[in-house]
Structure formats: C-alpha cells, structure tokens
Design a protein around this motif. Sequence first.
Motif, PDB file in Angstrom:
ATOM      1  N   ASP A  16      58.917  43.199  86.247  1.00  0.00           N
ATOM      2  CA  ASP A  16      59.471  44.019  86.002  1.00  0.00           C
ATOM      3  C   ASP A  16      57.613  44.941  85.553  1.00  0.00           C
ATOM      4  OD1 ASP A  16      60.726  46.496  84.646  1.00  0.00           O
ATOM      5  OD2 ASP A  16      59.242  46.898  83.625  1.00  0.00           O
ATOM      6  N   ILE A  17      57.977  46.108  87.364  1.00  0.00           N
ATOM      7  CA  ILE A  17      56.928  46.297  86.989  1.00  0.00           C
ATOM      8  C   ILE A  17      56.083  47.370  85.829  1.00  0.00           C
ATOM      9  CG2 ILE A  17      57.316  48.609  88.138  1.00  0.00           C
ATOM     10  CD1 ILE A  17      54.305  46.764  89.054  1.00  0.00           C
ATOM     11  N   GLN A  18      57.019  48.099  85.197  1.00  0.00           N
ATOM     12  CA  GLN A  18      56.874  48.816  83.947  1.00  0.00           C
ATOM     13  C   GLN A  18      56.884  48.644  82.578  1.00  0.00           C
ATOM     14  OE1 GLN A  18      60.448  51.339  84.304  1.00  0.00           O
ATOM     15  NE2 GLN A  18      59.591  52.974  85.280  1.00  0.00           N
ATOM     16  N   SER A  19      57.192  46.996  82.728  1.00  0.00           N
ATOM     17  CA  SER A  19      56.635  45.959  81.380  1.00  0.00           C
ATOM     18  C   SER A  19      55.509  45.160  81.791  1.00  0.00           C
ATOM     19  CB  SER A  19      57.542  44.564  81.184  1.00  0.00           C
ATOM     20  OG  SER A  19      59.092  45.529  81.090  1.00  0.00           O
ATOM     21  N   LEU A  20      55.062  45.391  82.919  1.00  0.00           N
ATOM     22  CA  LEU A  20      53.556  44.653  83.265  1.00  0.00           C
ATOM     23  C   LEU A  20      52.376  45.862  83.353  1.00  0.00           C
ATOM     24  CD1 LEU A  20      51.627  42.103  84.686  1.00  0.00           C
ATOM     25  CD2 LEU A  20      52.591  43.573  86.845  1.00  0.00           C
ATOM     26  N   GLY A  21      52.177  47.135  83.599  1.00  0.00           N
ATOM     27  CA  GLY A  21      52.137  48.107  82.821  1.00  0.00           C
ATOM     28  C   GLY A  21      51.580  48.481  82.011  1.00  0.00           C
ATOM     29  N   VAL A  22      52.937  48.563  80.704  1.00  0.00           N
ATOM     30  CA  VAL A  22      52.782  48.079  79.670  1.00  0.00           C
ATOM     31  C   VAL A  22      51.932  47.237  78.660  1.00  0.00           C
ATOM     32  CG1 VAL A  22      54.185  48.430  77.120  1.00  0.00           C
ATOM     33  CG2 VAL A  22      54.663  49.343  78.964  1.00  0.00           C
ATOM     34  N   TYR A  23      52.580  46.438  79.124  1.00  0.00           N
ATOM     35  CA  TYR A  23      51.748  44.681  78.399  1.00  0.00           C
ATOM     36  C   TYR A  23      50.109  44.872  78.727  1.00  0.00           C
ATOM     37  CZ  TYR A  23      50.345  39.800  77.646  1.00  0.00           C
ATOM     38  OH  TYR A  23      49.991  38.591  78.055  1.00  0.00           O
ATOM     39  N   THR A  24      49.516  44.814  80.268  1.00  0.00           N
ATOM     40  CA  THR A  24      48.326  45.168  80.696  1.00  0.00           C
ATOM     41  C   THR A  24      48.151  46.325  79.392  1.00  0.00           C
ATOM     42  OG1 THR A  24      48.926  44.138  82.641  1.00  0.00           O
ATOM     43  CG2 THR A  24      46.569  45.239  82.466  1.00  0.00           C
ATOM     44  N   TYR A  25      48.389  47.269  79.497  1.00  0.00           N
ATOM     45  CA  TYR A  25      47.587  48.034  78.611  1.00  0.00           C
ATOM     46  C   TYR A  25      47.406  47.681  77.435  1.00  0.00           C
ATOM     47  CZ  TYR A  25      47.507  52.846  75.850  1.00  0.00           C
ATOM     48  OH  TYR A  25      46.989  53.452  74.976  1.00  0.00           O
ATOM     49  N   LEU A  26      48.752  47.448  76.303  1.00  0.00           N
ATOM     50  CA  LEU A  26      48.484  46.595  74.992  1.00  0.00           C
ATOM     51  C   LEU A  26      47.476  45.473  75.018  1.00  0.00           C
ATOM     52  CD1 LEU A  26      52.226  46.121  74.936  1.00  0.00           C
ATOM     53  CD2 LEU A  26      51.364  47.986  73.571  1.00  0.00           C
ATOM     54  N   LEU A  27      47.232  44.523  76.128  1.00  0.00           N
ATOM     55  CA  LEU A  27      46.039  43.832  75.986  1.00  0.00           C
ATOM     56  C   LEU A  27      44.483  44.674  75.833  1.00  0.00           C
ATOM     57  CD1 LEU A  27      47.223  41.724  78.164  1.00  0.00           C
ATOM     58  CD2 LEU A  27      46.548  40.910  76.329  1.00  0.00           C
ATOM     59  N   SER A  28      44.579  45.721  76.131  1.00  0.00           N
ATOM     60  CA  SER A  28      43.195  46.280  76.139  1.00  0.00           C
ATOM     61  C   SER A  28      43.238  47.491  75.546  1.00  0.00           C
ATOM     62  CB  SER A  28      42.997  47.179  77.463  1.00  0.00           C
ATOM     63  OG  SER A  28      44.255  48.608  77.425  1.00  0.00           O
ATOM     64  N   ILE A  29      44.048  47.657  74.538  1.00  0.00           N
ATOM     65  CA  ILE A  29      44.000  48.366  72.991  1.00  0.00           C
ATOM     66  C   ILE A  29      44.229  47.670  71.746  1.00  0.00           C
ATOM     67  CG2 ILE A  29      44.723  50.895  74.239  1.00  0.00           C
ATOM     68  CD1 ILE A  29      47.368  50.933  73.085  1.00  0.00           C
ATOM     69  N   GLN A  30      44.051  48.675  70.103  1.00  0.00           N
ATOM     70  CA  GLN A  30      43.724  47.664  68.995  1.00  0.00           C
ATOM     71  C   GLN A  30      45.278  48.109  69.226  1.00  0.00           C
ATOM     72  OE1 GLN A  30      41.581  46.634  67.291  1.00  0.00           O
ATOM     73  NE2 GLN A  30      43.034  46.036  65.447  1.00  0.00           N
ATOM     74  N   VAL A  31      45.984  46.943  68.574  1.00  0.00           N
ATOM     75  CA  VAL A  31      47.629  47.274  68.685  1.00  0.00           C
ATOM     76  C   VAL A  31      47.806  47.844  67.143  1.00  0.00           C
ATOM     77  CG1 VAL A  31      49.906  46.276  68.829  1.00  0.00           C
ATOM     78  CG2 VAL A  31      48.352  45.666  70.596  1.00  0.00           C
ATOM     79  N   PRO A  32      48.657  48.958  67.302  1.00  0.00           N
ATOM     80  CA  PRO A  32      48.801  49.463  65.606  1.00  0.00           C
ATOM     81  C   PRO A  32      49.723  48.310  65.402  1.00  0.00           C
ATOM     82  CG  PRO A  32      49.327  51.382  66.801  1.00  0.00           C
ATOM     83  CD  PRO A  32      49.213  50.082  68.340  1.00  0.00           C
ATOM     84  N   PRO A  33      49.904  47.465  63.894  1.00  0.00           N
ATOM     85  CA  PRO A  33      50.465  46.243  63.548  1.00  0.00           C
ATOM     86  C   PRO A  33      52.010  47.012  63.117  1.00  0.00           C
ATOM     87  CG  PRO A  33      48.923  47.384  61.646  1.00  0.00           C
ATOM     88  CD  PRO A  33      49.143  48.809  62.866  1.00  0.00           C
ATOM     89  N   GLU A  34      52.429  47.923  63.147  1.00  0.00           N
ATOM     90  CA  GLU A  34      53.685  48.084  62.653  1.00  0.00           C
ATOM     91  C   GLU A  34      54.190  49.019  64.219  1.00  0.00           C
ATOM     92  OE1 GLU A  34      54.426  50.806  58.903  1.00  0.00           O
ATOM     93  OE2 GLU A  34      53.068  49.258  58.293  1.00  0.00           O
ATOM     94  N   LEU A  35      55.892  47.882  64.264  1.00  0.00           N
ATOM     95  CA  LEU A  35      55.979  48.378  66.033  1.00  0.00           C
ATOM     96  C   LEU A  35      56.739  49.735  65.324  1.00  0.00           C
ATOM     97  CD1 LEU A  35      57.841  47.353  68.144  1.00  0.00           C
ATOM     98  CD2 LEU A  35      59.787  47.147  66.608  1.00  0.00           C
ATOM     99  N   LYS A  36      57.124  50.734  65.036  1.00  0.00           N
ATOM    100  CA  LYS A  36      57.581  52.072  64.882  1.00  0.00           C
ATOM    101  C   LYS A  36      56.279  52.547  65.268  1.00  0.00           C
ATOM    102  CE  LYS A  36      58.848  56.238  61.828  1.00  0.00           C
ATOM    103  NZ  LYS A  36      59.099  56.016  61.013  1.00  0.00           N
TER     104      LYS A  36
END
Length: 87
Positions: A16-36
């Motif tokens: 899924d191209i949108q999921s690939l984009g979001v996954y790549t973006y998440l790798l590049s940032i400091q992910v907030p620990p809480e899902l909300k």
Amino acid sequence: MSHTTIRTEIAQSIKDIQSLGVYTYLLSIQVPPELKNLKEHLQAHFFMGVEKTNRIVGYLEDKGLLKIDRIRNEKGHILKFMVEIVR
C-alpha cells in the motif's frame, strides 16, 4: 543533512503506497510514545482523516512494522497505547 534508510525487504513487502509513505516518515521522526498522539500527529502532518489514519496504522500493525501495546488498569480498561516502530 541526515538520511533515513529502509530495508529492501520491508520496502518491497509494503503493497500500500500510502502505508509505505507513512512508515518511511515514521522512521524519520521521533515517534510519540502514545498512539493517540501518533494518530493526531499523522492526521495533521498528512492532512488525512481518522478512517484513513486508522487504516494505515492497522495495516502497518498487521504487517508487524508497528507494535502497539495496550496498557490496561486492574479492571481491564485501556489506559493508553504504547507504540514502537519496527525497523
């Protein structure tokens, strides 16, 4: 300038191209620990709604690329979600 790398087998496994984009973006940032907070951040950053965000987060979780731990109280109610990006 910093760089973000993604393993070839992971990039090729995400269909899924949108999921690939979001996954790549998440790798590049400091992910907030809480899902909300993560979902709110993704919605604001990508200008997308709740349903699309939930679909993408669910897809990444199903693929094992996003681990979500549900923290519950003694009665079993969910207190918060903790998120980890699998690299």
